[in-house]
Design a protein around this motif. Structure first.
Motif, PDB file in Angstrom:
ATOM      1  N   GLU A   1     -32.322  16.325   5.657  1.00  0.00           N
ATOM      2  CA  GLU A   1     -31.622  16.595   4.120  1.00  0.00           C
ATOM      3  C   GLU A   1     -32.479  16.701   2.957  1.00  0.00           C
ATOM      4  O   GLU A   1     -31.717  16.038   1.807  1.00  0.00           O
ATOM      5  CB  GLU A   1     -30.768  15.656   4.566  1.00  0.00           C
ATOM      6  CG  GLU A   1     -30.096  14.881   5.811  1.00  0.00           C
ATOM      7  CD  GLU A   1     -29.350  15.570   6.188  1.00  0.00           C
ATOM      8  OE1 GLU A   1     -28.454  16.728   5.154  1.00  0.00           O
ATOM      9  OE2 GLU A   1     -28.312  15.377   6.993  1.00  0.00           O
ATOM     10  N   ALA A   2     -32.424  18.193   2.552  1.00  0.00           N
ATOM     11  CA  ALA A   2     -33.229  18.441   1.628  1.00  0.00           C
ATOM     12  C   ALA A   2     -32.175  18.486   0.505  1.00  0.00           C
ATOM     13  O   ALA A   2     -32.551  18.294  -0.988  1.00  0.00           O
ATOM     14  CB  ALA A   2     -33.224  20.461   1.656  1.00  0.00           C
ATOM     15  N   ASP A   3     -30.510  18.779   0.758  1.00  0.00           N
ATOM     16  CA  ASP A   3     -29.105  18.560   0.013  1.00  0.00           C
ATOM     17  C   ASP A   3     -29.193  16.960  -1.272  1.00  0.00           C
ATOM     18  O   ASP A   3     -29.245  17.389  -2.147  1.00  0.00           O
ATOM     19  CB  ASP A   3     -28.758  19.163  -0.336  1.00  0.00           C
ATOM     20  CG  ASP A   3     -28.303  21.125   0.467  1.00  0.00           C
ATOM     21  OD1 ASP A   3     -29.150  21.322  -0.029  1.00  0.00           O
ATOM     22  OD2 ASP A   3     -27.411  21.484   0.829  1.00  0.00           O
ATOM     23  N   LEU A   4     -29.368  16.239  -0.149  1.00  0.00           N
ATOM     24  CA  LEU A   4     -29.780  15.121  -0.474  1.00  0.00           C
ATOM     25  C   LEU A   4     -31.129  14.219  -0.683  1.00  0.00           C
ATOM     26  O   LEU A   4     -30.831  12.703  -1.217  1.00  0.00           O
ATOM     27  CB  LEU A   4     -28.953  14.085   0.940  1.00  0.00           C
ATOM     28  CG  LEU A   4     -27.378  13.882   1.268  1.00  0.00           C
ATOM     29  CD1 LEU A   4     -26.941  13.718   2.169  1.00  0.00           C
ATOM     30  CD2 LEU A   4     -26.994  14.005   0.027  1.00  0.00           C
ATOM     31  N   GLY A   5     -31.998  14.919  -0.891  1.00  0.00           N
ATOM     32  CA  GLY A   5     -32.883  14.817  -0.919  1.00  0.00           C
ATOM     33  C   GLY A   5     -34.248  13.284  -0.353  1.00  0.00           C
ATOM     34  O   GLY A   5     -35.060  13.025  -0.984  1.00  0.00           O
TER      35      GLY A   5
END
Length: 165
Positions: A100-104
């Motif tokens: 979940e790159a957008d959520l880190g």
């Protein structure tokens, strides 16, 4: 009846007749009787026939955590499992499950085999809790613990009009 991939602590079968099944809630001692026709379409687990429970522990690491640190974490957990043979047979898997790159974060799962059958769920859940706490402490020490970024807060009062006439 609810079931979970990591064991059900809710109900166990007390008696079975030709027409009905009586179950007892493990936590409250409540007794219920079901028509066997109702149970025909449900998933029922025979905990006595599920030896050596498989336990999953979900983890999150920050997206910036290096692969080397993840491998060190895995080694530390493997050593913990080896040091607790009275609880754990082995670490079956440690793998990434979500990115979940957008959520880190990257989600991982630890899959372990316990020495007990699901029928003896108390010690299994105790071991799972102990290992989860151990993992948290290791993450803190290695500085790889994922901390969710704060969510934005929007405060408003429904029907409140800032304009006053």
């Amino acid at each position: 009846m609810d079931t979970s991939s990591d064991g059900s602590t809710t109900w166990f079968v007390e008696a079975v007749t030709l027409f009905s099944t009586t179950v007892r809630n493990a936590a409250t001692n409540e007794v219920a009787t079901y028509n066997n026709g109702y149970l025909a379409g449900t998933r029922i687990i025979n905990a006595a026939r599920s030896p050596k429970a498989i336990v999953c522990i979900n983890l999150k690491f920050g997206i910036d955590v290096s692969y080397e640190k993840v491998k060190i974490f895995q080694t530390v957990v493997e050593n913990f499992v080896k040091d607790h043979p009275q609880e754990w047979l082995k670490l079956l898997a440690f793998r990434a499950t979500t990115v979940e790159a957008d959520l880190g974060y990257i989600g991982y799962v630890l899959v372990l085999q316990h020495v007990e059958a699901w029928q003896n769920i108390g010690p299994i859940k105790e071991s799972q809790a102990n290992l989860s706490s151990f993992c948290l402490e290791v993450c803190k020490q290695m500085q790889i613990r994922f901390v969710s970024p704060p969510m934005p807060v929007q405060l408003y009062v429904d029907g409140f009009d800032e304009k006053k006439e």
